[in-house]
Design a protein around this motif. Structure first.
Motif: not given
Lengths: 133, 108
Positions: A1-4, A48-54, A98-102, A127-129
């Motif tokens: 849901m991070i992309t939402l 920390r987690k990372s989600q790739s998006f398009e 929090s601590n999000v880097l796009i 998105i690293i979060y």
């Protein structure tokens, strides 16, 4: 849901309205606007987690989608190249991050023509979060 | 006194990274093909998926028992000829990009 949450951030900053011209995973809608899709599984490392998006854009004209993505890239490089927070999307999700880097990973790509002869443009990113409790 | 080789550990790590890169690349091909595919009833565009191959690797697939015309639509479409080769064009748009982009997206 991070992309939402990222899409909500775009909505809060004037890039459109969710389900009107900002779409979450609904790639099959033949409407103009920005579409976001998760790409691949999330990656974890420690807390920390990372989600790739398009992020794909379909505009009114050949340059419309390009301009829209360019504005998003400018917005991200000006405001979110450093650590930030992503908002909740009530009532769907109260989760904040929090601590999000796009981090956009490349420039704008011309994907091709769709069924209505409109050019589809795309940017990809990561998105690293860290989830807030 | 002994020197311990960590090559097998390195090889395992590289295998995981390669798997992630493949996951991201096929995901991007799928999203792009979905945007480029012809839409009439929506059945075709909703049918796209990534499948793991038994012999290794992944495939982006359109077509099933409920959408038997997916292959034909790839090569033949009189109503929307600009949508021909939708899956091939999506794959080529990824192939022509710098692989480093996908490596960056697969690392934390």
């Amino acid at each position: 849901m991070i992309t939402l949450s990222f899409l909500k951030l775009l909505e809060d900053n004037g890039f459109g309205v969710i389900d009107t011209n900002l779409f979450f995973q609904k790639l099959t809608l033949d409407k103009k606007g920005l579409y976001i899709a998760d790409v691949g599984d999330p990656i974890s490392k420690g807390t920390r987690k990372s989600q790739s998006f398009e992020l794909l854009a379909r505009g009114n004209s050949d340059v419309d989608g390009y301009k829209l993505l360019n504005e998003v890239l400018d917005f991200l490089s000006e405001s979110y190249s450093t650590v930030c927070e992503l908002p909740a999307v009530p009532p769907i999700s109260l989760q904040t991050y929090s601590n999000v880097l796009i981090r956009p990973t490349a420039s704008i790509t011309n994907v091709g023509l769709d069924a209505n002869n409109r050019i589809i443009y795309s940017i990809t990113g990561q998105i690293i979060y860290k989830k807030s409790l | 006194m002994a020197v311990k080789s960590t090559l097998s550990k390195w090889a395992t790590q590289q295998s995981t990274v390669t798997d992630r890169i493949e996951d991201v690349m096929t995901g991007v091909i799928l999203t792009r093909a979905t945007m480029l595919a012809p839409v009439l009833t929506g059945a075709l565009v909703n049918d796209g998926r990534v499948e793991k191959n038994p012999e290794g690797g992944r495939s982006v697939v359109f077509g099933s028992n409920s959408v038997p015309y997916a292959r034909r639509r790839h090569f033949e479409n009189n109503l929307h000829p600009q949508t021909l080769y939708y899956l091939q064009r999506a794959g080529e748009s990824v192939a022509k990009e710098n692989i480093k982009k996908y490596v960056d997206m697969s690392e934390l």
